[in-house]
Motif scaffolding. Structure first.
Motif, mmCIF file in Angstrom:
data_model
loop_
_atom_site.group_PDB
_atom_site.id
_atom_site.type_symbol
_atom_site.label_atom_id
_atom_site.label_comp_id
_atom_site.label_asym_id
_atom_site.label_seq_id
_atom_site.Cartn_x
_atom_site.Cartn_y
_atom_site.Cartn_z
ATOM 1 N N MET A 261 36.326 72.024 -12.567
ATOM 2 C CA MET A 261 36.688 71.753 -11.167
ATOM 3 C C MET A 261 35.612 72.293 -10.214
ATOM 4 O O MET A 261 35.249 71.645 -9.236
ATOM 5 N N MET A 262 35.100 73.496 -10.513
ATOM 6 C CA MET A 262 34.033 74.064 -9.662
ATOM 7 C C MET A 262 32.776 73.201 -9.754
ATOM 8 O O MET A 262 32.063 72.998 -8.776
ATOM 9 N N THR A 263 32.540 72.691 -10.946
ATOM 10 C CA THR A 263 31.384 71.801 -11.147
ATOM 11 C C THR A 263 31.535 70.551 -10.287
ATOM 12 O O THR A 263 30.601 70.149 -9.584
ATOM 13 N N LEU A 264 32.715 69.941 -10.329
ATOM 14 C CA LEU A 264 32.918 68.702 -9.565
ATOM 15 C C LEU A 264 32.774 68.950 -8.066
ATOM 16 O O LEU A 264 32.227 68.121 -7.339
ATOM 17 N N ASP A 265 33.251 70.105 -7.599
ATOM 18 C CA ASP A 265 33.078 70.433 -6.177
ATOM 19 C C ASP A 265 31.601 70.417 -5.784
ATOM 20 O O ASP A 265 31.241 70.020 -4.682
#
Ligand code: FAD
Length: 403
Positions: A237-241
């Motif tokens: 999720m942090m990557t996608l952000d």
């Protein structure tokens, strides 16, 4: 776009990528698209110019720049070909998990070859049954002594055929739902890890998108990202952000490229326009016609003005999101989702309108406008569909008021 606010270094980067794009993409984009040929020529040219890891810190071999510079490069590449834009951007999507969650040893081992462009990396999160609901994945990693054994199938792996490193998400504890997801680093050629079926896509056809098969691939425990089980979902999720502004930049480049081409066409080609009218029975009838550039028609000018304004608004949102990420802002989910939503919807609207402005010619196979339109569609879907972006934005809005 007025680029005067960019630093000389940023302007130099854009100029360099523009020159490479004219040399390597422009003559080949239609052929690469038609025959689904991976754009190695431009990738190798970017490698030679040391531009493959601009977002990777200098201590791991990159240029030590940020998501903003990544976006500038993706935008420029996508002005010429959206497929090339994503072939480049996906290296950020694949390497952010290591930057965000890898141990120091993993960063030192895996990032330098990516930064030097010697190895491409991809991101293996989605599965046939888990796209938007990524936490429901069924690919599993079973611990056996000092190793993990991976079983399952990954779907929609962009750069799947070209990459040699894969960030793979799998559940190490199915009973814990998304909290049981862990991330692993795999290499092409690993026993029982197979690059499978290649999709025949509507757009971004130059970049290969594959299924990945894990048929009992046995990896040492030091391939577990961060050395800790259960941290994979948060890492994804942090990557996608951080990666969504890259998709937005791809959309931005596509929209700008389509509009530029359309304006050039409308200024160079003439149409027949009424010169004078006769008013009869409540209606205007043209009685004299004249030839003039299509761009001289006010109705067309208004459409161009609206499209250009939307592109510029999208650009500001994308650049703001990227700069906030680089500044280390705490909550970037909302702005990142906003820029992805707005820029990709803008790209779809602009490419569709441009197709209308070209008339029937724009709908023909192999016409650059038709390709811009096909390439734009996927930007509304991957790295979280635009419905999911709306959910992310709304949840953040509501949370900030209920806190
Ligand atoms: C060309 C291509 C390349 C890709 N590359 C990668 C990659 O490199 N790595 C990777 O891991 N994945 C990749 N993907 C997968 C991509 O991220 C998913 O396709 C995307 O997340 C949507 O998942 P889905 O296709 O399963 O759709 P679904 O999740 O099945 O959604 C179907 C529809 O339902 C809507 N929907 C679903 N849930 C909700 C909800 N809660 N509220 C409202 N609407 C909802 C969606 O918006 C969509 O309109 C790629 C996909 C494509 C097509």
């Amino acid at each position: 776009m007025n680029q005067e606010f960019l630093t000389p270094k940023q302007q130099e980067l854009i100029q360099k990528v523009r020159e490479l794009s004219k040399t390597y993409i422009l003559p080949n984009a239609a052929k690469w698209d038609r025959d689904q040929i991976y754009p190695w020529e431009i990738v190798q040219a970017l490698q030679a110019e040391k531009l493959m890891g601009v977002w990777i810190p200098e201590k791991y071999g990159g240029l030590g720049l940020g998501v903003f510079e990544l976006c500038l490069l993706v935008e420029e590449l996508s002005r010429h070909c959206g497929g090339v834009g994503v072939a480049y951007a996906v290296n950020a999507l694949g390497s952010f998990p290591i930057l965000l969650g890898g141990t120091e040893e993993q960063k030192q081992e895996w990032l330098p070859p990516i930064a030097r462009g010697e190895k491409l990396i991809s991101f293996g999160l989605s599965e046939k049954i888990s796209g938007s609901d990524a936490g429901s994945m069924i690919t599993k990693a079973i611990k056996e002594g000092d190793e993990y054994v991976l079983y399952g199938e990954k779907k929609w792996n962009t750069n799947g055929g070209a990459a040699t490193i894969y960030t793979i998400y799998a559940t190490t504890d199915p009973n814990r739902g998304h909290r049981g997801v862990s991330a692993f680093l795999l290499e092409k050629g690993h026993p029982n890890f197979e690059i499978g079926y290649m999709e025949d896509k509507m757009g971004i056809r130059t970049v290969s998108v594959h299924e990945l098969y894990l048929n009992g691939a046995r990896v040492p425990a030091d391939r577990l990202l961060g050395g800790k089980e259960g941290t994979g979902f948060a890492n994804a999720m942090m990557t996608l952000d951080r990666a969504r502004p890259g998709v937005a930049a791809q959309a931005l480049g596509l929209a700008q490229g389509a509009l530029d081409l359309t304006i050039e066409y409308l200024t160079k080609h003439s149409g027949e326009f009424p010169k004078s009218y006769t008013y009869e029975d409540g209606q205007f009838f043209p009685d004299e016609w004249e030839s003039a550039p299509k761009s001289s028609e006010q109705a067309i000018q208004f459409r161009l003005a609206e499209l250009a304004t939307k592109i510029e608004a999208a650009r500001h949102l994308v650049y703001t999101a990227a700069k906030l990420i680089d500044a280390g802002a705490k909550n970037i989910s909302q702005i990142s989702a906003m820029c992805k939503l707005f820029a990709t919807d803008t790209a779809m609207e602009v490419t569709s309108e441009c197709m209308s402005l070209w008339g029937i010619e724009g709908c023909l196979r192999d016409h650059p406008i038709e390709k811009y339109y096909r390439d734009a569609k996927i930007t509304q879907i991957y790295e979280g569909t635009n419905q999911i972006q709306r959910l992310v934005i709304a949840r953040n809005l509501l949370r900030s008021f209920s806190a």
